[in-house]
Design a protein around this motif. Sequence first.
Motif, PDB file in Angstrom:
ATOM      1  N   SER A   7       0.835  -1.203   0.000  1.00  0.00           N
ATOM      2  CA  SER A   7       0.000   0.000   0.000  1.00  0.00           C
ATOM      3  C   SER A   7       0.868   1.251   0.000  1.00  0.00           C
ATOM      4  CB  SER A   7      -0.914   0.027   1.235  1.00  0.00           C
ATOM      5  OG  SER A   7      -1.967  -0.897   1.129  1.00  0.00           O
ATOM      6  N   LEU A  61      -8.635   0.086  -2.130  1.00  0.00           N
ATOM      7  CA  LEU A  61      -9.371  -0.134  -0.886  1.00  0.00           C
ATOM      8  C   LEU A  61      -9.889  -1.567  -0.727  1.00  0.00           C
ATOM      9  CD1 LEU A  61     -10.440   1.002   1.765  1.00  0.00           C
ATOM     10  CD2 LEU A  61     -12.472   1.804   0.520  1.00  0.00           C
ATOM     11  N   GLN A  73      -7.070  -3.565   0.427  1.00  0.00           N
ATOM     12  CA  GLN A  73      -6.715  -3.228   1.806  1.00  0.00           C
ATOM     13  C   GLN A  73      -7.707  -3.836   2.791  1.00  0.00           C
ATOM     14  OE1 GLN A  73      -6.604   1.056   1.272  1.00  0.00           O
ATOM     15  NE2 GLN A  73      -4.364   1.081   1.382  1.00  0.00           N
ATOM     16  N   GLU A  74      -8.963  -3.942   2.399  1.00  0.00           N
ATOM     17  CA  GLU A  74      -9.972  -4.553   3.268  1.00  0.00           C
ATOM     18  C   GLU A  74      -9.645  -6.017   3.531  1.00  0.00           C
ATOM     19  OE1 GLU A  74     -13.775  -3.938   1.481  1.00  0.00           O
ATOM     20  OE2 GLU A  74     -13.619  -1.756   1.549  1.00  0.00           O
ATOM     21  N   GLU A 105      -6.716  -7.228   3.739  1.00  0.00           N
ATOM     22  CA  GLU A 105      -5.529  -7.278   4.604  1.00  0.00           C
ATOM     23  C   GLU A 105      -5.796  -6.686   5.987  1.00  0.00           C
ATOM     24  OE1 GLU A 105      -1.668  -7.895   5.937  1.00  0.00           O
ATOM     25  OE2 GLU A 105      -2.689  -8.710   4.175  1.00  0.00           O
ATOM     26  N   HIS A 106      -6.485  -5.554   6.032  1.00  0.00           N
ATOM     27  CA  HIS A 106      -6.638  -4.817   7.295  1.00  0.00           C
ATOM     28  C   HIS A 106      -8.047  -4.882   7.877  1.00  0.00           C
ATOM     29  CE1 HIS A 106      -2.655  -3.144   6.583  1.00  0.00           C
ATOM     30  NE2 HIS A 106      -3.048  -2.768   5.381  1.00  0.00           N
ATOM     31  N   ALA A 164      -9.260  -0.851   7.315  1.00  0.00           N
ATOM     32  CA  ALA A 164      -8.697  -0.511   5.999  1.00  0.00           C
ATOM     33  C   ALA A 164      -8.881   0.965   5.677  1.00  0.00           C
ATOM     34  CB  ALA A 164      -9.337  -1.382   4.917  1.00  0.00           C
ATOM     35  N   ASN A 191      -6.113   3.656   4.288  1.00  0.00           N
ATOM     36  CA  ASN A 191      -6.356   4.354   3.030  1.00  0.00           C
ATOM     37  C   ASN A 191      -6.360   5.865   3.229  1.00  0.00           C
ATOM     38  OD1 ASN A 191      -8.264   5.475   0.751  1.00  0.00           O
ATOM     39  ND2 ASN A 191      -7.680   3.442   0.070  1.00  0.00           N
ATOM     40  N   GLN A 247     -15.924   2.032   2.228  1.00  0.00           N
ATOM     41  CA  GLN A 247     -15.839   0.708   2.845  1.00  0.00           C
ATOM     42  C   GLN A 247     -17.160   0.326   3.500  1.00  0.00           C
ATOM     43  OE1 GLN A 247     -12.454   0.052   5.384  1.00  0.00           O
ATOM     44  NE2 GLN A 247     -13.232  -1.881   6.166  1.00  0.00           N
TER      45      GLN A 247
END
Length: 233
Positions: free
Chosen positions: A15, A158, A161-162, A164-165, A169, A173, A203
Amino acid sequence: MSANGSVRPLKLWQSILFFLGPALYGVLAYYLIFPFLTRLGFSQENAYNTAHLTVFILLLILTIIALRVEGWPLNRATLRERLRFKPMDSAAWKWTISFLLLYLVLGLVLNMLAQFVYEIVGFWPPDADIPLTNIPFLLIVFIANILSEELLWRGYILPRQELEHGKFAWIVNGILWSFFHIFKWWAVPFLLLKQWMLPFVAQRTKNTMPSFLIHLTSNGMGILLSIIPLLSS
C-alpha cells in the motif's frame, strides 16, 4: 468476485509503495515540471494545471495496469464488480449526504484553522496566488483528478486493503491518501483530519460511488467559488 479476475490482499508495504510512487511523482510535477513549463512560456496557470494533469494521467495508467495484471478486462462489468462503482440505493444516499455535509463543514473549519496557523507562522501557500482563468482546462483537470483518484485509491486499492486490514482498511487508506498530497506538505496535517471520511464511506457501503460523489461535490464547490467572479465579470 468474478472469475474474470482476482483480488488479493494488499500488504501494508505494498500500500505504501502504491501511494509513495505517485506521491513522489507529484513532488516532481510540482517542483520541477511546473517551473520548467513556465520557463518554456506556459502561463503560470496552464503550467500548474498541466503538471497536475500528468499526475492524474499517471494514476489512470496505474489503475489500468493493475487491473490487467489481476486479469480483469477493461469493461463496464469490471467498473462495477471490481472497482465497485455501483448504483446508489437509499442506504448509500444516506451515507453520502450525511458525510458530504460533514466533509464540507469540517473542511471549512480546517481551512479557517489552516489560515490561522499560517498567519501565526508567517507562511503563505505557494499556490494560493495562481490565477484561475482557463475554465475549460480547469474542468478537464478537475474531472481527471476526481476520477483517477477514486478509481485507484477507493476502487482498486481499498478492496485489497480490506482483505488485509479488515475493518481498519479505511484508516490506512485515509492516512496514505493524505500523504499522497506531500507536494503540498503544508496541507497534509489538516488533510489527515478529514481524508478518512471518503474511504470510510466507501468501505461501509462497499461502493465507490459515494466517495466519488462526495469528492466531486466538495472539490467542485471549491472550484465554483473560485470561478464565480470570472463568470460574473
